[in-house]
Design an enzyme around this catalytic site. Structure first.
Site, PDB file in Angstrom:
ATOM      1  N   CYS A 185       4.726  16.544 -19.726  1.00 24.48           N
ATOM      2  CA  CYS A 185       4.394  15.735 -19.609  1.00 24.48           C
ATOM      3  C   CYS A 185       5.276  14.773 -20.424  1.00 24.48           C
ATOM      4  O   CYS A 185       5.566  16.033 -22.331  1.00 24.48           O
ATOM      5  CB  CYS A 185       2.860  15.274 -20.005  1.00 24.48           C
ATOM      6  SG  CYS A 185       3.228  13.367 -20.922  1.00 24.48           S
ATOM      7  N   THR A 197       0.625  -2.354   8.880  1.00 24.04           N
ATOM      8  CA  THR A 197      -0.409  -1.672   8.357  1.00 24.04           C
ATOM      9  C   THR A 197      -2.098  -1.519   8.998  1.00 24.04           C
ATOM     10  O   THR A 197      -2.241  -2.885  10.024  1.00 24.04           O
ATOM     11  CB  THR A 197      -1.678  -2.093   6.885  1.00 24.04           C
ATOM     12  OG1 THR A 197      -2.436  -2.043   6.531  1.00 24.04           O
ATOM     13  CG2 THR A 197      -1.321  -3.980   7.060  1.00 24.04           C
ATOM     14  N   HIS A 257      -1.247   1.105  -4.493  1.00 25.22           N
ATOM     15  CA  HIS A 257      -1.900   2.790  -4.550  1.00 25.22           C
ATOM     16  C   HIS A 257      -0.535   3.727  -4.870  1.00 25.22           C
ATOM     17  O   HIS A 257      -1.037   4.929  -4.687  1.00 25.22           O
ATOM     18  CB  HIS A 257      -1.685   3.073  -2.663  1.00 25.22           C
ATOM     19  CG  HIS A 257      -3.210   2.365  -2.154  1.00 25.22           C
ATOM     20  ND1 HIS A 257      -2.858   1.972  -1.017  1.00 25.22           N
ATOM     21  CD2 HIS A 257      -4.213   1.644  -2.702  1.00 25.22           C
ATOM     22  CE1 HIS A 257      -4.280   1.009  -0.207  1.00 25.22           C
ATOM     23  NE2 HIS A 257      -4.948   1.322  -1.556  1.00 25.22           N
ATOM     24  N   GLN A 267       1.131  -1.186  -0.006  1.00 25.61           N
ATOM     25  CA  GLN A 267       0.149   0.335  -0.579  1.00 25.61           C
ATOM     26  C   GLN A 267       0.224   1.490  -0.431  1.00 25.61           C
ATOM     27  O   GLN A 267       0.067   1.974  -0.155  1.00 25.61           O
ATOM     28  CB  GLN A 267      -0.887   0.237   1.002  1.00 25.61           C
ATOM     29  CG  GLN A 267      -1.895  -1.255   1.297  1.00 25.61           C
ATOM     30  CD  GLN A 267      -2.738  -0.922   2.628  1.00 25.61           C
ATOM     31  OE1 GLN A 267      -3.599  -0.687   2.748  1.00 25.61           O
ATOM     32  NE2 GLN A 267      -1.887  -2.338   3.382  1.00 25.61           N
TER      33      GLN A 267
HETATM   34  C1  BV8 Z   1     -12.044   2.532  -3.677  1.00 23.22           C
HETATM   35  C2  BV8 Z   1      -2.483   6.083  -1.422  1.00 23.22           C
HETATM   36  C3  BV8 Z   1     -13.313   1.280  -5.374  1.00 23.22           C
HETATM   37  C4  BV8 Z   1      -1.858   7.759  -1.366  1.00 23.22           C
HETATM   38  C5  BV8 Z   1      -4.048   5.511   0.489  1.00 23.22           C
HETATM   39  C6  BV8 Z   1     -16.622   2.950   4.350  1.00 23.22           C
HETATM   40  C7  BV8 Z   1     -16.175   1.464   4.448  1.00 23.22           C
HETATM   41  C8  BV8 Z   1     -15.313   1.061   3.985  1.00 23.22           C
HETATM   42  C9  BV8 Z   1     -14.506   1.604   2.486  1.00 23.22           C
HETATM   43  C10 BV8 Z   1     -15.085   2.795   2.545  1.00 23.22           C
HETATM   44  C11 BV8 Z   1     -16.100   3.718   3.384  1.00 23.22           C
HETATM   45  N1  BV8 Z   1     -15.729   5.026   2.316  1.00 23.22           N
HETATM   46  C12 BV8 Z   1     -15.192   4.262   1.278  1.00 23.22           C
HETATM   47  C13 BV8 Z   1     -14.843   4.031   1.440  1.00 23.22           C
HETATM   48  C14 BV8 Z   1     -13.397   3.112   0.708  1.00 23.22           C
HETATM   49  C15 BV8 Z   1     -11.870   4.237   0.877  1.00 23.22           C
HETATM   50  C16 BV8 Z   1     -12.094   3.498   1.862  1.00 23.22           C
HETATM   51  O1  BV8 Z   1     -11.585   2.073   2.666  1.00 23.22           O
HETATM   52  N2  BV8 Z   1     -11.655   4.397   3.130  1.00 23.22           N
HETATM   53  C17 BV8 Z   1     -11.632   3.882   4.693  1.00 23.22           C
HETATM   54  C18 BV8 Z   1     -10.842   5.798   5.157  1.00 23.22           C
HETATM   55  C19 BV8 Z   1     -12.908   3.526   5.360  1.00 23.22           C
HETATM   56  N3  BV8 Z   1     -10.826   3.516   0.244  1.00 23.22           N
HETATM   57  C20 BV8 Z   1     -10.805   3.474  -1.328  1.00 23.22           C
HETATM   58  O2  BV8 Z   1     -11.375   5.173  -1.699  1.00 23.22           O
HETATM   59  C21 BV8 Z   1     -10.068   2.641  -2.202  1.00 23.22           C
HETATM   60  N4  BV8 Z   1     -10.534   2.707  -3.246  1.00 23.22           N
HETATM   61  O3  BV8 Z   1     -12.091   1.557  -2.884  1.00 23.22           O
HETATM   62  O4  BV8 Z   1     -12.266   2.121  -5.167  1.00 23.22           O
HETATM   63  C22 BV8 Z   1     -13.380   0.061  -5.386  1.00 23.22           C
HETATM   64  C23 BV8 Z   1     -12.374  -0.744  -4.937  1.00 23.22           C
HETATM   65  C24 BV8 Z   1     -12.397  -2.086  -5.684  1.00 23.22           C
HETATM   66  C25 BV8 Z   1     -12.460  -2.636  -6.460  1.00 23.22           C
HETATM   67  C26 BV8 Z   1     -13.195  -1.585  -7.407  1.00 23.22           C
HETATM   68  C27 BV8 Z   1     -13.722  -0.120  -7.223  1.00 23.22           C
HETATM   69  C28 BV8 Z   1      -8.678   3.890  -2.440  1.00 23.22           C
HETATM   70  C29 BV8 Z   1      -7.938   3.796  -1.108  1.00 23.22           C
HETATM   71  C30 BV8 Z   1      -6.738   4.655  -1.187  1.00 23.22           C
HETATM   72  C31 BV8 Z   1      -6.139   5.218  -0.786  1.00 23.22           C
HETATM   73  N5  BV8 Z   1      -4.807   5.708  -0.709  1.00 23.22           N
HETATM   74  N6  BV8 Z   1      -2.427   5.889  -0.291  1.00 23.22           N
HETATM   75  C32 BV8 Z   1      -0.838   8.280  -0.223  1.00 23.22           C
HETATM   76  O5  BV8 Z   1      -0.349   7.258   0.511  1.00 23.22           O
HETATM   77  O6  BV8 Z   1      -1.217   9.195   0.227  1.00 23.22           O
HETATM   78  S1  BV8 Z   1      -4.309   4.660   1.661  1.00 23.22           S
HETATM   79  C33 BV8 Z   1      -3.437   5.287   3.067  1.00 23.22           C
HETATM   80  O7  BV8 Z   1      -3.837   5.092   4.220  1.00 23.22           O
HETATM   81  C34 BV8 Z   1      -2.024   3.796   3.032  1.00 23.22           C
HETATM   82  O8  BV8 Z   1      -1.763   3.281   1.336  1.00 23.22           O
HETATM   83  C35 BV8 Z   1      -2.778   2.620   3.541  1.00 23.22           C
HETATM   84  O9  BV8 Z   1      -3.943   2.130   2.081  1.00 23.22           O
HETATM   85  C36 BV8 Z   1      -3.675   3.075   3.997  1.00 23.22           C
HETATM   86  C37 BV8 Z   1      -3.925   3.064   5.940  1.00 23.22           C
HETATM   87  O10 BV8 Z   1      -2.085   3.195   6.062  1.00 23.22           O
HETATM   88  P1  BV8 Z   1      -1.073   1.840   6.710  1.00 23.22           P
HETATM   89  O11 BV8 Z   1      -0.338   1.044   5.884  1.00 23.22           O
HETATM   90  O12 BV8 Z   1      -1.917   0.894   7.301  1.00 23.22           O
HETATM   91  O13 BV8 Z   1      -0.869   2.735   7.684  1.00 23.22           O
HETATM   92  P2  BV8 Z   1      -1.642   3.493   9.547  1.00 23.22           P
HETATM   93  O14 BV8 Z   1      -0.380   4.129  10.089  1.00 23.22           O
HETATM   94  O15 BV8 Z   1      -3.048   3.134   8.828  1.00 23.22           O
HETATM   95  O16 BV8 Z   1      -0.883   2.111  10.024  1.00 23.22           O
HETATM   96  C38 BV8 Z   1       0.582   1.478   9.810  1.00 23.22           C
HETATM   97  C39 BV8 Z   1       0.450   0.489  11.306  1.00 23.22           C
HETATM   98  O17 BV8 Z   1       2.145   0.096  11.091  1.00 23.22           O
HETATM   99  C40 BV8 Z   1      -0.062   0.385  12.684  1.00 23.22           C
HETATM  100  O18 BV8 Z   1      -1.329  -0.531  13.118  1.00 23.22           O
HETATM  101  C41 BV8 Z   1       1.069   0.827  13.533  1.00 23.22           C
HETATM  102  O19 BV8 Z   1       0.613  -0.432  14.687  1.00 23.22           O
HETATM  103  C42 BV8 Z   1       1.558  -0.354  12.367  1.00 23.22           C
HETATM  104  N7  BV8 Z   1       2.866  -0.358  12.889  1.00 23.22           N
HETATM  105  C43 BV8 Z   1       3.738   0.894  13.510  1.00 23.22           C
HETATM  106  N8  BV8 Z   1       5.751   0.792  13.250  1.00 23.22           N
HETATM  107  C44 BV8 Z   1       5.528  -0.154  13.180  1.00 23.22           C
HETATM  108  C45 BV8 Z   1       5.034  -0.927  13.021  1.00 23.22           C
HETATM  109  N9  BV8 Z   1       4.399  -2.131  12.479  1.00 23.22           N
HETATM  110  C46 BV8 Z   1       5.582  -3.083  12.391  1.00 23.22           C
HETATM  111  N10 BV8 Z   1       6.681  -2.528  13.401  1.00 23.22           N
HETATM  112  C47 BV8 Z   1       6.687  -1.142  12.817  1.00 23.22           C
HETATM  113  N11 BV8 Z   1       7.910  -0.647  13.584  1.00 23.22           N
END
Ligand code: BV8
Length: 232
Positions: free
Chosen positions: A132, A172, A105, A87
């Site tokens: 571009c 994640t 992503h 991701q």
């Molecule tokens: C889509 C790129 C349709 C940009 C990103 C309601 C319910 C369900 C879904 C939705 C909803 N409303 C809207 C949606 C859909 C939406 C969604 O899921 N929203 C969420 C907020 C509810 N999703 C979308 O819009 C996606 N598209 O659904 O299209 C479709 C789908 C399929 C087929 C056809 C049509 C598109 C989503 C993509 C958005 N872009 N990134 C950028 O980077 O700027 S998202 C971004 O945040 C990341 O890429 C990742 O996906 C997401 C979460 O981030 P994580 O990587 O998990 O990081 P986070 O900080 O959250 O967590 C870190 C973790 O690491 C923690 O658990 C922590 O404990 C751990 N950690 C920390 N340190 C360590 C560690 N682990 C080990 N060692 C360490 N040292």
């Protein structure tokens, strides 16, 4: 043994790349969900470019950690039997030795032309709206999948999940879909499932096994276990 590995921001945290949760999902007071959207780009393209230009420039200051290197070693042994889908939009997997990385992503080091649709490797800022390289129109945007946009290669990901023996999720929060749903899909298709994460995540209940700790400790240990099993 076919393995699918999904990574998130947590695998890059120890390299100095802030996770989305660390900053409480904030950047310069903006919620990431408010900046990482096509609507935000239409309304305030310069703000969005500054968000991504800053993160692209910061890549020069970070390096892969032992977790990235361990996955690079695993690819060397498993070859095509490892499918690494991330991701993350950083290039730390590549710099850690992984040659085949599926950035569902998108990538910071790529620009997408809104005029001709070409994706071009890009290492500079985009805020000055450069032309571009393919069509010359000044409509380059970050080649990143925003909220509401469709992740890259979903069919390929689903095919890999359907045939996986093991699905491993690393670093994640399991907060964003469709990535957050991969564990349930893989499990329904018969894969074993393992979560390697700093602490419990929203996905933890769906995993058969979960190990909590830092990726730079957990991932090399897990890769050594797999190598050991493959050697016998
Ligand atoms: C889509 C790129 C349709 C940009 C990103 C309601 C319910 C369900 C879904 C939705 C909803 N409303 C809207 C949606 C859909 C939406 C969604 O899921 N929203 C969420 C907020 C509810 N999703 C979308 O819009 C996606 N598209 O659904 O299209 C479709 C789908 C399929 C087929 C056809 C049509 C598109 C989503 C993509 C958005 N872009 N990134 C950028 O980077 O700027 S998202 C971004 O945040 C990341 O890429 C990742 O996906 C997401 C979460 O981030 P994580 O990587 O998990 O990081 P986070 O900080 O959250 O967590 C870190 C973790 O690491 C923690 O658990 C922590 O404990 C751990 N950690 C920390 N340190 C360590 C560690 N682990 C080990 N060692 C360490 N040292």
């Amino acid at each position: 043994m076919k393995i699918v590995v999904l990574t998130g921001a947590g695998i890059s945290a120890e390299s100095g790349v802030p996770t989305f949760r660390d900053a409480d999902g904030l950047w310069e007071g903006h919620r990431v969900e408010d900046v990482a959207t096509p609507e935000a780009y239409d309304v305030a393209p310069i703000t969005v470019h500054r968000f991504y230009d800053a993160r692209r420039a910061a890549l020069a200051t970070v390096a892969p950690n032992p977790a990235h290197h361990a996955l690079g070693r695993l690819e060397g042994v498993l070859g095509e039997d490892l499918f690494l889908v991330t991701q993350n939009i950083d290039d730390l997997h590549e710099r850690g030795g992984s040659a085949r990385v599926h950035h569902m992503h998108g990538e910071l080091l790529s620009a997408l032309c809104r005029a001709c649709g070409r994706r071009t490797e890009w290492r500079e800022d985009l805020v000055d709206l450069p032309p571009c390289p393919a069509c010359g129109v000044c409509e380059l945007r970050p080649d990143v999948v925003w909220f509401g946009e469709i992740p890259y290669g979903m069919e390929r990901i689903e095919r890999e999940l359907m045939t996986a023996d093991l699905f491993v999720s690393i670093g994640t929060s399991g907060a964003v879909y469709p990535a957050a749903g991969f564990v349930r899909f893989a499990r329904a298709c018969g894969a074993r499932t393992l979560e390697l994460n700093l602490d419990a995540s929203e996905g933890t209940p769906f995993f058969e096994t979960a190990r909590h700790g830092r990726a730079s400790d957990l991932v090399p240990t897990w890769v050594d276990e797999i190598m050991e099993r493959l050697a016998h």
